[in-house]
Design a protein around this motif. Structure first.
Motif, PDB file in Angstrom:
ATOM      1  N   TRP B  99      11.940  26.288  -1.225  1.00  0.00           N
ATOM      2  CA  TRP B  99      11.752  25.785  -2.590  1.00  0.00           C
ATOM      3  C   TRP B  99      11.474  26.914  -3.585  1.00  0.00           C
ATOM      4  N   GLN B 100      11.005  28.056  -3.073  1.00  0.00           N
ATOM      5  CA  GLN B 100      10.815  29.203  -3.970  1.00  0.00           C
ATOM      6  C   GLN B 100      12.150  29.658  -4.540  1.00  0.00           C
ATOM      7  N   LEU B 103      13.333  27.281  -7.118  1.00  0.00           N
ATOM      8  CA  LEU B 103      12.628  27.545  -8.373  1.00  0.00           C
ATOM      9  C   LEU B 103      13.233  28.740  -9.095  1.00  0.00           C
ATOM     10  N   ASN B 104      13.521  29.791  -8.346  1.00  0.00           N
ATOM     11  CA  ASN B 104      14.131  30.970  -8.966  1.00  0.00           C
ATOM     12  C   ASN B 104      15.454  30.626  -9.604  1.00  0.00           C
ATOM     13  N   THR B 106      16.566  27.737 -10.545  1.00  0.00           N
ATOM     14  CA  THR B 106      16.396  26.822 -11.679  1.00  0.00           C
ATOM     15  C   THR B 106      15.956  27.582 -12.912  1.00  0.00           C
ATOM     16  N   ALA B 107      14.961  28.436 -12.738  1.00  0.00           N
ATOM     17  CA  ALA B 107      14.474  29.196 -13.886  1.00  0.00           C
ATOM     18  C   ALA B 107      15.589  30.045 -14.473  1.00  0.00           C
ATOM     19  N   LYS B 251      11.405  37.415  -2.319  1.00  0.00           N
ATOM     20  CA  LYS B 251      10.761  36.324  -3.049  1.00  0.00           C
ATOM     21  C   LYS B 251      11.416  36.073  -4.386  1.00  0.00           C
ATOM     22  N   ASN B 252      12.250  36.994  -4.860  1.00  0.00           N
ATOM     23  CA  ASN B 252      12.929  36.791  -6.139  1.00  0.00           C
ATOM     24  C   ASN B 252      14.338  36.251  -5.995  1.00  0.00           C
ATOM     25  N   PHE B 253      14.818  36.094  -4.778  1.00  0.00           N
ATOM     26  CA  PHE B 253      16.216  35.742  -4.581  1.00  0.00           C
ATOM     27  C   PHE B 253      16.555  34.385  -5.146  1.00  0.00           C
ATOM     28  N   LEU B 255      19.452  31.006  -4.996  1.00  0.00           N
ATOM     29  CA  LEU B 255      20.054  30.247  -3.906  1.00  0.00           C
ATOM     30  C   LEU B 255      21.318  30.864  -3.318  1.00  0.00           C
TER      31      LEU B 255
ATOM     32  N   SER C  21      10.054  25.426 -15.205  1.00  0.00           N
ATOM     33  CA  SER C  21      10.303  26.313 -14.062  1.00  0.00           C
ATOM     34  C   SER C  21       9.714  27.693 -14.297  1.00  0.00           C
ATOM     35  N   ARG C  25       7.018  29.262 -11.837  1.00  0.00           N
ATOM     36  CA  ARG C  25       7.158  30.567 -11.190  1.00  0.00           C
ATOM     37  C   ARG C  25       5.940  31.422 -11.449  1.00  0.00           C
ATOM     38  N   MET C  29       3.875  32.750  -8.365  1.00  0.00           N
ATOM     39  CA  MET C  29       3.983  34.164  -8.001  1.00  0.00           C
ATOM     40  C   MET C  29       3.127  35.057  -8.869  1.00  0.00           C
TER      41      MET C  29
END
Lengths: 321, 306, 455
Positions: B99-100, B103-104, B106-107, B251-253, B255, C21, C25, C29
Motif C-alpha cells: 500500500w506504500q 500511495l506513492n 496516487t500522490a 520506499k519511494n517506488f 507501482l 495522498s 505520505r 514517511m
C-alpha cells in the motif's frame, strides 16, 4: 540567443486590443497587458529550466563520456564512432525499424478496418464496442508487458492454449525464448494495445466525412470500394497522416513494453532480438552509467524520428496533389 | 472436439444460417462476427487476468480460466495472492508494504494531474484569447518542442535533478513535468471556442483577468479539463522509465517499478504480481468509465480539426 | 461546492485525492526513524538469519544499535550503484555477490562508493591470514581492496557411493579428467536396453554457464588477468571449451543437465547421474533437498586437468563492502570482522551451511573434523579445508559481466558448430568465436576512460 521570450515586459506596453464592446465604453488596456505573460510564466519558467537547459546540455553531453551524473570527460566524436561500429546498436536500430513498419502496415489497416466496421453500427452498440476496444490502451505499457509475459508462456499460457484449442498445434511454441518469434510476439502485443487507440481516431475522422460527397459518388455509379478509396479516404487525410506519424514516433520510442515482456533478459530478448533503440539507451545511460553515450543514442533517435516524420508529411502533401 | 472448437463452430453455424435466411444482410452479420471476434480477442486477456488472480497457486496451470463450478473451494479459489502481495517484504530500509507503493503512485499521479491542469489551462487560455508580442514565435517554439523525444532529454534532466538534490523523491518527478506544450495546445483549442463577447462583458463588469479565467472560461471548457485530467493521470500513473531512473530507494517506488521487480521475484507464483497488476489497472479504468465521452472528444480534437 | 469548482467534478475529486495522498505520505514517511548506528544489508536469507542472531552480541560489546536488513540481490545491485553516484542514501555495509565488484569500480577512483579496505587488511595481516586467492575477487588491479571475502567455496565432486560401487568405479583412480572421462564412457550407456541411457557420469549444464567458468578457473584460465587485460582468448579456454563440448554434446557424451530443484532431486534419487559439482555450500543443499540419500553420498576432490595439478576449483562467493560515506567506518570494520571472522560465528555457520571459513586460523576448529552422516561420515569440513589453499583466484574487472555474456554467447555458437560439423575444424572454430568475443570486449575496454591500469 535573443528571443522574444527572454524579456517579458514588466511595463504593460501593448496596444489596446480593438474592443467589441459597444461604442463609448472604455476598456482598460493596462490591466490586460500583463495577463498573458503572467499566465504563461509558469510554462515559460518551467520550460526554460527543465526543457531548454537539458536540451542544450544534451547537445554537449553526447560528446562526453560520463560515469553517473557527476563525472565526465570530453571524448569528441568517440561516442558516435562507437555506436556506428557496434553490432548491438545496429540490431536495436533494425528491430525498432521492423517494429515501426509493422505498426504502420499491420496495425493501422486493422484499426482502419475496425473503424469502418464500427462506423456502421448504431449508437449504443458503437459506444460500448468502442469502449471495449479502446480499454487496453488504459493499461500502462509496463503492465501490458507483465501480463503478456505470462500469456506467452509455453504450454500453459493463454495464447498457446488458444492456438492449440483452435488449430491443434502450438502448445509448445517458445515465443519469448525463440529469437525468431520475439518480434512477432511484440507486434501481437502492440496490436492488442494500440489497434483500439488508432481506431478511435479513424472513427472520429470517418464521422467527420461529408456524407453528401459519398452519396454523390455512389449516384455517379462508383462501387463501394471506389467510394472509399477516392472520396472517404482522401477526406480523412489529416487524421491518417497524424496517426501514421504518431505511430512511427511511438514505435521509435518503444521501451517499456519489451522491457516487461522480456523481463528475464531486461528487454533484450534472446540474441538481442527484442532490443529497441530506447532499451539500448537505457542500458547504456542508466545501467552502465554513461549518460554521454546515452545522449548520443538519444540524438540519433531524435534525428531518425525527425526525418521520418518529415518524409511522411512530404509524402502526404504529394499524395494530396 | 474441445469446448473452444465447439463454440467456434456453433458461432459459424449460426452465422451461416442467418446468411442463408436473409442473404441481403450478410454483410451486416459479417460485421457483427468480425466485431465480436475483435471484442473477444481484446477482452480475453482481461478475463484471464481476472480469473488468474483468484486461482490458488497449486491449480494455476491446470485450468485456463476458472475451474469448473464443481471444483470451487477455498483450495482452488482464494485470496492468497493478495495476501502475499500485501505482506511486508524486506527492503534495505525495513519492511515495505504494497500500500506504500499505491500511495506513492496516487500522490504522483494526482498531484501531477492537478498541477498540469492549472498551468496548462492557464497557458492555453492566454494563447487563445490574448495577443502579445512574441506570440507567433512562442507558438512555433512550442510546436517544435513537442517533436523532441523525451528519452533524449532524460540523461541531462537526470543530471539536473541530481544537482538540485531532488533525485529519489516524488518532487523530482513532479516538478519537471508540471506543464506541457501539448496540454497548452489542447486548452488553446478548447478556449478558442469561448466567445470573445463574454470575456469583454466580464471586463466591463469589472472582472479581473484571473477572475475571468476562473469564473467564465474554465466552466465552459470543463469537458476538455476532464479529458486532459484523464490523459495526464494515465500518463503519470502508468509511467515507468522516468520514475525508474529517478527513484533510488524502495520506499519511494511507484507501482510500475515495483511490479516490474515482482515479475522477476515471483516467477514461480504468477498470481501475486498479476494481482498487483490488476489492482494497478483499476484506477485508470474507473476514471475512464467516468470520463469516457469527454476523453474521446478531447483526444481526437487535436487530430481531426488539424 | 463541487459544482462551483471551476474545472468540474472530476478535477475536484482529483485535487481532493492529491491533497489526501500527499498528507498521507507525509504522515507515513515523515517520521525519520531513529537512525541506527549501522545498517547492514544481507543478500541471502541464510546470511540474514545468521547476522540477526549474531548482532546482539556485537551490540552489547560496543554499546551500539545495529540494524540488519535483507534485500534481493537483483534489486540491490543496480540501485546501489546509481544511488551511490547520485548521492542518495546508502546502507553502511552491503553484501555483494561474486563478480559484481567491477560494476562498482568502473568509474574513476573518486566515484567508487566503497571504502578502500587495503590499509586495514594489510595492517591486521588479513592478506596472509585469509586464503589469498579470495581477495582477488574483491580487489582492483591497482591494489585497492573493496570488500572482505566471506568464503572460499572449494569444489569437490559429490557422488552416490552405492552407485559407484555397483558400476565398478574406483574413485581413487579418478585423479585426472582423462581418467574420469574414460570411466565415464564406460558408465554412460543404456544398460537395460530400453533405448534410454540409464546412467550419466556427471551433471553439467548444456549451455556451459557456471560449470564452464569453474572448469576454466581450475585449469588456470581467467576472464581477465591480474593486470586487467582480457585473458579468455587463450589455448586453455579453447581446450576447456572443446572438452566441455565433447562431454555435453558429443556422440560419446558423459554429462546430463539435471538442472535445479525437483528435477535435480529426482536425478539424484533415480541414479540418473552419478557425480555432481559440489562446492561447500552445495553439499549442504544436496543434504537438505534430498534427505533420502543420507549415508549414501560421498565427496571426492576434482580430477585434475594434468597429473598432479589442481584438484579443486571455485564457484560463487560473497563479499562485504563498507560504504565510503558511512559516518562510522571503524565501527563498520569491526562489525565486518565480527560477522565474518569471529570464531563462534564461523563455527555456527559451518554447522548450519557446510561453508568453511576463509580465515586460515579458523581451520583448527573441531567442527571441521566432525563426521558428516549424509556424506558417509566423511569429515567433509576437513576435506574442503585441505583443498582451500588451492582454490584458484578469480580476477575481476568492470568488464567482467560483459565478458561473461560474450563468453556464453561464444560457447553457444560453438555448440551450434559442433552439432553440425563435429570435431572437424573445431579448434579453429572455437578460436574464431573467442577472438570475436575478445574483440567486442576490447572495444569496450578502449572506450572506458577510467579503467584502472596496472601500476
Amino acid at each position: 540567443m535573443s528571443s522574444p521570450l527572454s524579456a517579458p515586459s514588466a511595463a504593460p506596453a501593448s496596444r489596446p486590443r480593438p474592443s467589441r464592446a459597444p461604442a463609448g465604453v472604455r476598456v482598460r488596456p493596462q490591466e490586460r497587458g500583463w495577463a498573458p505573460y503572467a499566465f504563461l510564466s509558469p510554462y515559460l519558467l518551467l520550460t526554460s529550466v527543465f526543457f531548454f537547459v537539458p536540451f542544450l546540455d544534451a547537445i554537449g553531453l553526447a560528446f562526453f563520456e560520463t560515469n553517473g551524473p557527476r563525472t565526465r570527460v570530453f571524448v569528441g566524436l568517440a561516442n558516435f564512432h562507437f555506436l556506428f561500429t557496434d553490432s548491438t546498436f545496429y540490431r536495436a536500430l533494425w528491430n525498432t525499424t521492423v517494429f515501426a513498419c509493422a505498426s504502420v502496415f499491420v496495425q493501422l489497416p486493422l484499426s482502419m478496418g475496425l473503424a469502418i466496421l464500427l462506423n456502421s453500427s448504431k449508437g449504443r452498440l458503437r459506444g460500448m464496442l468502442r469502449l471495449v476496444l479502446f480499454s487496453p490502451n488504459l493499461v500502462g505499457q509496463i503492465f501490458v508487458g507483465i501480463l503478456f509475459s505470462t500469456l506467452f508462456t509455453p504450454r500453459y499460457g493463454l495464447i498457446n492454449r488458444a492456438f492449440h484449442a483452435l488449430f491443434g498445434w502450438g502448445l509448445e511454441v517458445w515465443w519469448l525464448s525463440n529469437p525468431w518469434l520475439v518480434m512477432p510476439a511484440l507486434v501481437l502485443t502492440s496490436l492488442w494495445v494500440w489497434v483500439g487507440f488508432n481506431m478511435v481516431y479513424f472513427l472520429a475522422a470517418l464521422q467527420g466525412v461529408d456524407r453528401s460527397l459519398e452519396e454523390a459518388a455512389r449516384i455517379d455509379g462508383a462501387s463501394e470500394w471506389q467510394v472509399f478509396r477516392f472520396v472517404t479516404l482522401p477526406s480523412m487525410r489529416h487524421v491518417t497522416v497524424f496517426v501514421v506519424v504518431t505511430s512511427v514516433i511511438g514505435s521509435y520510442q518503444l521501451f517499456e513494453l519489451p522491457l516487461a515482456l522480456l523481463h528475464s533478459t531486461e528487454g533484450a530478448g534472446p540474441e538481442n532480438s527484442g532490443l529497441t533503440l530506447i532499451t539500448y539507451l537505457n542500458n547504456v545511460a542508466f545501467h552502465l552509467g554513461d549518460l554521454g553515450l546515452g545522449s548520443a543514442v538519444g540524438w540519433i533517435a531524435a534525428l531518425i524520428i525527425f526525418f521520418v516524420s518529415m518524409i511522411q508529411i512530404r509524402v502526404s502533401r504529394v499524395l494530396e496533389d | 472436439m474441445n469446448p473452444t472448437r465447439l463454440v467456434v463452430f456453433a458461432a459459424l453455424a449460426v452465422f451461416a444460417a442467418l446468411c442463408a435466411r436473409s442473404p441481403g444482410r450478410t454483410l451486416i452479420y459479417l460485421r457483427f462476427l468480425l466485431l465480436g471476434l475483435a471484442a473477444t480477442v481484446v477482452l480475453a486477456p482481461f478475463a484471464w487476468l481476472l480469473a488468474a488472480i483468484f486461482k490458488d497457486r497449486t491449480v494455476f496451470d491446470e485450468y485456463l480460466f476458472l475451474p469448473p463450478p464443481a471444483e470451487w473451494s477455498s483450495r482452488t479459489l482464494n485470496l492468497d495472492n493478495f495476501r502475499e502481495l500485501f505482506r511486508g517484504r524486506p527492503s534495505v530500509h525495513g519492511t515495505a508494504y504494497f500500500w506504500q507503493y499505491v500511495l506513492n503512485s496516487t500522490a504522483y499521479a494526482t498531484v501531477s494531474t492537478v498541477l498540469n491542469l492549472f498551468f496548462c489551462s492557464l497557458g492555453g487560455f492566454a494563447l487563445a484569447k490574448y495577443d502579445f508580442r512574441g506570440k507567433a514565435a512562442l507558438l512555433v517554439l512550442m510546436l517544435g518542442s513537442m517533436t523532441i523525444p523525451s528519452a533524449l532529454l532524460l540523461p541531462p534532466l537526470y543530471n539536473m535533478v541530481v544537482d538540485l538534490g531532488m533525485v529519489d523523491s516524488l518532487t523530482g518527478l513532479i516538478v519537471p513535468g508540471m506543464v506541457s506544450a501539448y496540454g497548452i495546445f489542447l486548452f488553446r483549442q478548447a478556449c478558442m471556442s469561448v466567445p470573445d463577447e463574454m470575456l469583454d462583458a466580464g471586463r466591463i463588469d469589472g472582472c479581473s483577468e484571473i477572475a475571468i479565467y476562473f469564473r467564465l472560461v474554465m466552466p465552459l471548457v470543463r469537458p476538455m479539463a476532464a479529458a486532459f485530467c484523464l490523459m495526464t493521470f494515465l500518463g503519470t500513473w502508468n509511467s515507468f522509465f522516468t520514475p525508474n531512473v529517478f527513484l533510488q530507494t524502495q520506499k519511494n517506488f511507484t507501482l510500475p517499478i515495483v511490479l516490474y521487480m515482482y515479475v522477476n521475484d515471483y516467477q514461480s507464483n504468477y498470481g501475486v504480481f498479476l494481482a498487483g497488476t490488476a489492482l494497478a489497472m483499476l484506477p485508470p479504468m474507473v476514471l475512464f468509465l467516468a470520463l469516457e465521452k469527454e476523453f474521446i472528444s478531447g483526444l481526437t480534437s487535436g487530430a481531426v480539426k488539424g | 461546492m463541487v459544482e462551483k469548482f471551476p474545472y468540474g467534478k472530476a478535477p475536484f475529486w482529483l485535487l481532493a485525492i492529491a491533497l489526501a495522498s500527499v498528507a498521507g505520505r507525509w504522515l507515513v514517511m515523515g517520521h525519520g526513524d531513529a537512525r541506527a548506528d549501522l545498517l547492514i544489508v544481507a543478500n541471502s536469507p541464510s546470511h540474514f538469519e545468521a547476522y540477526k542472531n549474531a548482532v546482539p552480541r556485537f551490540e552489547r560489546k560496543h554499546g551500539v544499535h545495529v540494524e540488519v536488513q535483507f534485500a534481493h540481490w537483483t534489486a540491490l545491485q543496480s540501485r546501489l550503484e546509481s544511488a551511490m553516484l547520485a548521492g542518495a542514501d546508502v546502507p553502511d555495509l552491503v553484501e555483494l555477490l561474486e563478480g559484481s565488484l567491477g560494476f562498482f569500480t568502473r568509474g574513476p577512483r573518486e566515484d567508487v562508493g566503497l571504502l578502500d579496505l587495503a590499509d586495514r587488511v594489510e595492517a591486521e595481516g588479513f592478506d596472509r591470514r585469509l586464503v589469498a586467492s579470495r581477495l582477488s575477487s574483491w580487489s582492483t588491479v591497482d591494489g585497492r581492496i573493496y570488500a572482505l571475502p566471506n568464503d572460499v567455496h572449494p569444489v569437490m565432486l559429490a557422488y552416490r557411493r552405492d552407485l559407484v560401487a555397483q558400476l565398478g568405479i574406483d574413485v581413487t583412480k579418478l585423479d585426472t579428467w582423462d581418467a574420469f572421462v574414460e570411466a565415464g564412457r564406460r558408465v554412460t550407456r543404456d544398460v537395460d536396453g530400453d533405448g534410454v541411457v540409464d546412467h550419466y557420469m556427471i551433471d553439467l549444464p548444456y549451455d556451459g554457464n557456471w560449470a564452464l567458468t569453474s572448469l576454466l578457473l581450475q585449469h588456470g584460465g581467467q576472464l581477465f588477468d591480474r593486470a586487467g587485460n582480457i585473458a579468455f582468448n587463450s589455448d586453455i579456454t579453447t581446450e576447456v571449451f572443446a572438452w566441455y563440448l565433447r562431454q555435453t554434446h558429443g556422440p560419446r557424451k558423459i554429462a546430463y543437465d539435471a538442472g535445479w530443484g525437483q528435477a535435480l532431486g529426482k536425478a539424484m534419487v533415480d541414479g540418473l547421474v552419478v557425480f555432481y559439482w559440489a562446492p561447500d555450500w552445495r553439499s549442504r543443499f544436496f543434504a537438505d533437498e534430498v534427505p533420502s540419500l543420507a549415508g549414501h553420498m560421498a565427496l571426492m576432490p576434482l580430477p585434475a586437468w594434468d597429473k598432479g595439478g589442481r584438484r579443486t576449483s571455485v564457484w560463487g562467493g560473497t563479499g562485504l563492502m563498507i560504504s565510503r560515506r558511512t559516518p562510522r567506518p571503524d565501527l563498520a570494520w569491526e562489525l565486518a570482522k565480527f560477522l565474518y571472522f569471529d570464531p563462534t560465528e564461523m563455527g555456527k555457520r559451518f554447522e548450519a551451511t557446510n561453508i568453511i571459513p576463509v580465515l586460515r586460523d579458523a581451520w583448527t576448529m573441531p567442527e571441521l573434523d566432525a563426521p558428516n552422516p549424509y556424506y558417509s561420515n566423511e569429515p567433509i569440513g576437513r576435506m574442503y579445508a585441505d583443498l582451500a589453499p588451492d582454490v584458484p583466484p578469480s580476477y575481476v574487472s568492470p568488464l567482467t559481466a560483459v565478458a561473461g555474456t560474450e563468453l556464453d554467447e561464444a560457447f553457444s555458437r560453438c555448440v551450434s558448430y559442433y552439432e553440425r560439423f563435429g570435431e572437424e575444424g573445431l579448434t579453429d572454430a572455437i578460436h574464431r568465436e573467442l577472438s570475436r568475443a575478445e574483440a567486442y570486449v576490447q572495444r569496450l575496454a578502449e572506450r572506458a576512460n577510467w579503467m584502472a591500469r596496472a601500476p
